[in-house]
Write a protein that holds these residues in place. Structure first.
Motif, PDB file in Angstrom:
ATOM      1  N   ASP A 141      44.959  99.665 110.067  1.00  0.00           N
ATOM      2  CA  ASP A 141      44.833  99.738 108.955  1.00  0.00           C
ATOM      3  C   ASP A 141      46.165  99.560 108.248  1.00  0.00           C
ATOM      4  OD1 ASP A 141      45.658 102.029 109.351  1.00  0.00           O
ATOM      5  OD2 ASP A 141      44.077 103.338 108.599  1.00  0.00           O
ATOM      6  N   SER A 142      46.180  99.964 107.007  1.00  0.00           N
ATOM      7  CA  SER A 142      47.453  99.509 106.084  1.00  0.00           C
ATOM      8  C   SER A 142      48.250 101.017 106.754  1.00  0.00           C
ATOM      9  CB  SER A 142      47.172 100.009 104.542  1.00  0.00           C
ATOM     10  OG  SER A 142      46.726 101.065 104.242  1.00  0.00           O
ATOM     11  N   TRP A 187      47.791  93.756  99.670  1.00  0.00           N
ATOM     12  CA  TRP A 187      47.809  94.636 100.668  1.00  0.00           C
ATOM     13  C   TRP A 187      49.513  94.928 100.705  1.00  0.00           C
ATOM     14  CZ3 TRP A 187      43.824  96.913 101.768  1.00  0.00           C
ATOM     15  CH2 TRP A 187      42.562  96.055 101.873  1.00  0.00           C
ATOM     16  N   PHE A 190      41.692  92.785 108.593  1.00  0.00           N
ATOM     17  CA  PHE A 190      42.234  93.974 107.715  1.00  0.00           C
ATOM     18  C   PHE A 190      41.513  94.542 106.729  1.00  0.00           C
ATOM     19  CE2 PHE A 190      46.056  95.296 105.389  1.00  0.00           C
ATOM     20  CZ  PHE A 190      46.879  96.105 106.779  1.00  0.00           C
ATOM     21  N   TYR A 191      40.536  93.717 106.106  1.00  0.00           N
ATOM     22  CA  TYR A 191      39.592  94.240 104.884  1.00  0.00           C
ATOM     23  C   TYR A 191      38.573  95.270 105.748  1.00  0.00           C
ATOM     24  CZ  TYR A 191      41.287  91.118 101.503  1.00  0.00           C
ATOM     25  OH  TYR A 191      41.979  90.681 100.529  1.00  0.00           O
ATOM     26  N   LYS A 192      38.115  94.816 106.822  1.00  0.00           N
ATOM     27  CA  LYS A 192      37.066  95.999 107.405  1.00  0.00           C
ATOM     28  C   LYS A 192      37.770  97.248 107.967  1.00  0.00           C
ATOM     29  CE  LYS A 192      33.495  95.938 111.054  1.00  0.00           C
ATOM     30  NZ  LYS A 192      32.305  96.536 110.017  1.00  0.00           N
ATOM     31  N   GLU A 193      38.961  96.936 108.449  1.00  0.00           N
ATOM     32  CA  GLU A 193      39.635  98.203 108.938  1.00  0.00           C
ATOM     33  C   GLU A 193      39.875  99.238 107.764  1.00  0.00           C
ATOM     34  OE1 GLU A 193      39.358  98.437 111.632  1.00  0.00           O
ATOM     35  OE2 GLU A 193      39.681  96.930 112.919  1.00  0.00           O
ATOM     36  N   ASN A 194      40.295  98.663 106.480  1.00  0.00           N
ATOM     37  CA  ASN A 194      40.810  99.473 105.310  1.00  0.00           C
ATOM     38  C   ASN A 194      39.565  99.659 104.514  1.00  0.00           C
ATOM     39  OD1 ASN A 194      43.853  99.654 105.308  1.00  0.00           O
ATOM     40  ND2 ASN A 194      43.439  97.516 105.796  1.00  0.00           N
ATOM     41  N   LYS A 210      39.688 107.426 102.567  1.00  0.00           N
ATOM     42  CA  LYS A 210      40.529 107.551 103.320  1.00  0.00           C
ATOM     43  C   LYS A 210      41.631 108.797 102.693  1.00  0.00           C
ATOM     44  CE  LYS A 210      40.519 103.819 106.439  1.00  0.00           C
ATOM     45  NZ  LYS A 210      41.159 102.723 107.455  1.00  0.00           N
TER      46      LYS A 210
END
Length: 473
Positions: free
Chosen positions: A217-218, A244, A391-395, A403
């Motif tokens: 993620d980010s 992002w 990256f969208y799914k992870e964040n 988070k």
């Protein structure tokens, strides 16, 4: 007849109960927001990770920095042309413009240019005009460009500036702004600040290797980019980003408040002061002074229904990519025409939502087809559309604002360039809920989501203004 003081007080409250209730609710929300702010003053842990294939090896990671060059071949170009030649187009509805997405009549023009006139070899030469490098960090090959001033003026300290892109952009977004920051004098600009610019590709985007494991993620990206800057010898540096890139930079500032000397963003992820933001959005049109709204804020936020209709209209891609990115990614990774339509539609409506009323989506008002197709080619030749969507799914896969870092504030000197056609306008009072040391807030005169790509001069000027403010402190 005698009227007691109690009678006067009772009559006052009876006549003004509605306003008193509103005032009480506002006080309550202010108090709740204050309490929640105090609860989120922590520092984001740096941590560590391994995103390469298999288990982390016991031997130390190779920390060498290797020169890299973008290359192409006849086979690559021929394969692209063959796939373009097999494209099928659907006739658009009458007078549809860009209201249903990318207009297929205009798409035919773009594809024809791509197939018959676009020179990828020439664009590769343009990409290689800046020095490219790769280095292994946490098991991934990280790509970046590093541009130093060709002739820094005597007496000027060169500032390291990390610039981070977003989706569906790439490091190429910064090619127009880099010379304005590294060599302003040669471009007729009298800037007081000189930078050396580092632009990495987010892992999974372009020429940076994608994570082989879930959870990238980010925060993981922020840590990797910190390690990159450290490996380049920078103990202190400045950061800038949109999309992002903005969130990654925020995470870096939360993680490394001593090393990050300043953060400049052109998009603000609003996750602090939710109660205050909600109340200000509900009542700010009638009581702008109560929430610190300026006239420009009111113009951009109201009527509030336009915000919700815009978010509904423009966020369909986000729901797909935050839930099942590999499904649509499979189609996009195999069809260059579909990839172009999917990405270029964002460069239309995210640059200016009014462009959806135009037959060509206004794409060539701010960009050239060569520039737009070069960005598409970076996704195509690296097969990075699927990992970039992941990256969208992870964040966001577990929900927005869930988070730990979402509720944490940023205490390093900060600046926000608020472009009027950004996906969601962020007033200064909202930004201050996130950035507690907001030194600069600018209502930009024009521009949208892809600021560095669309309005490089305006963005460079705002970065310069911010750095000047920091320097005076």
């Amino acid at each position: 007849m005698r009227i007691s003081v109690l009678d006067v007080i009772f009559d006052f409250f009876s006549d003004n109960m509605w306003w008193i209730q509103i005032f009480a609710v506002l006080l309550l929300f202010r108090f709740v927001s204050w309490v929640m702010d105090k609860m989120n003053n922590g520092k984001l842990e740096i941590g560590d990770g391994w995103w390469g294939p298999g288990s982390k090896p016991h031997t130390p990671e190779d920390e060498s920095i290797r020169p890299f060059k973008v290359e192409t071949s006849e086979e690559e170009i021929n394969d692209l042309h063959q796939r373009i030649d097999l494209a099928r187009f659907t006739e658009p509805l009458e007078d549809i413009r860009f209201h249903y997405g990318f207009n297929s009549n205009y798409l035919k023009k773009v594809v024809s240019y791509w197939r018959n006139q676009f020179d990828w070899k020439k664009q590769v030469e343009i990409l290689n005009k800046y020095p490219h490098f790769k280095t292994k960090i946490e098991g991934l090959d990280i790509h970046f460009i590093h541009v130093k001033p060709p002739k820094p003026p005597a007496g000027h300290k060169v500032k390291p500036l990390l610039m981070v892109h977003g989706w569906p952009g790439s490091f190429f977004e910064f090619y127009k702004i880099i010379p304005l920051l590294t060599d302003p004098e040669s471009h007729g600009l009298n800037y007081n600040q000189i930078f050396e610019v580092i632009c990495p590709s987010i892992p999974g985007y372009g020429f940076s290797e994608a994570a082989h494991k879930q959870g990238f993620d980010s925060v993981a990206t922020a840590r990797i980019f910190y390690k990159l800057m450290s490996r380049l010898g920078f103990q202190e540096f400045y950061i800038q980003g949109g999309d992002w890139g903005s969130l990654i930079c925020v995470n870096m500032a939360q993680m490394l408040p001593s090393q990050v000397k300043g953060i400049h963003v052109n998009m603000c992820f609003i996750s602090n002061g939710t109660f205050f933001i909600l109340m200000s959005l509900l009542l700010g049109r009638w009581f702008p002074w109560l929430f610190g709204f300026r006239e420009r804020d009111v113009q951009l936020l109201y009527p509030a229904k336009k915000i919700f209709s815009s978010l509904f209209r423009e966020s369909g891609y986000m729901h797909i990519q935050a839930t099942k990115p590999d499904t649509v990614g499979c189609a996009l990774n195999n069809c260059p025409v579909g990839l172009a339509a999917y990405i270029l539609e964002k460069f239309s409506t995210w640059t200016n939502p009014e462009y959806r009323y135009l037959e060509d989506g206004g794409l060539e008002k701010k960009y050239t087809l060569d520039d737009l197709l070069t960005n598409i080619m970076i996704y195509w030749v690296t097969s990075s559309i699927v990992p970039s969507q992941r990256f969208y799914k992870e964040n966001l896969g577990q929900g927005i604002g869930t988070k730990k870092h979402d509720k944490m504030k940023v205490f390093v000197p900060a600046a926000l360039a608020a472009f009027p056609c950004e996906l969601l306008h962020c007033p200064e009072t909202w930004a201050r809920k996130k950035f507690k040391n907001l030194c600069s807030y600018t209502h930009m005169p024009q521009g949208g989501h892809f600021a560095a790509f669309e309005e490089p001069l305006l963005l460079a000027e705002d970065i310069q203004k911010f750095m000047g403010i920091i320097q005076k402190k």
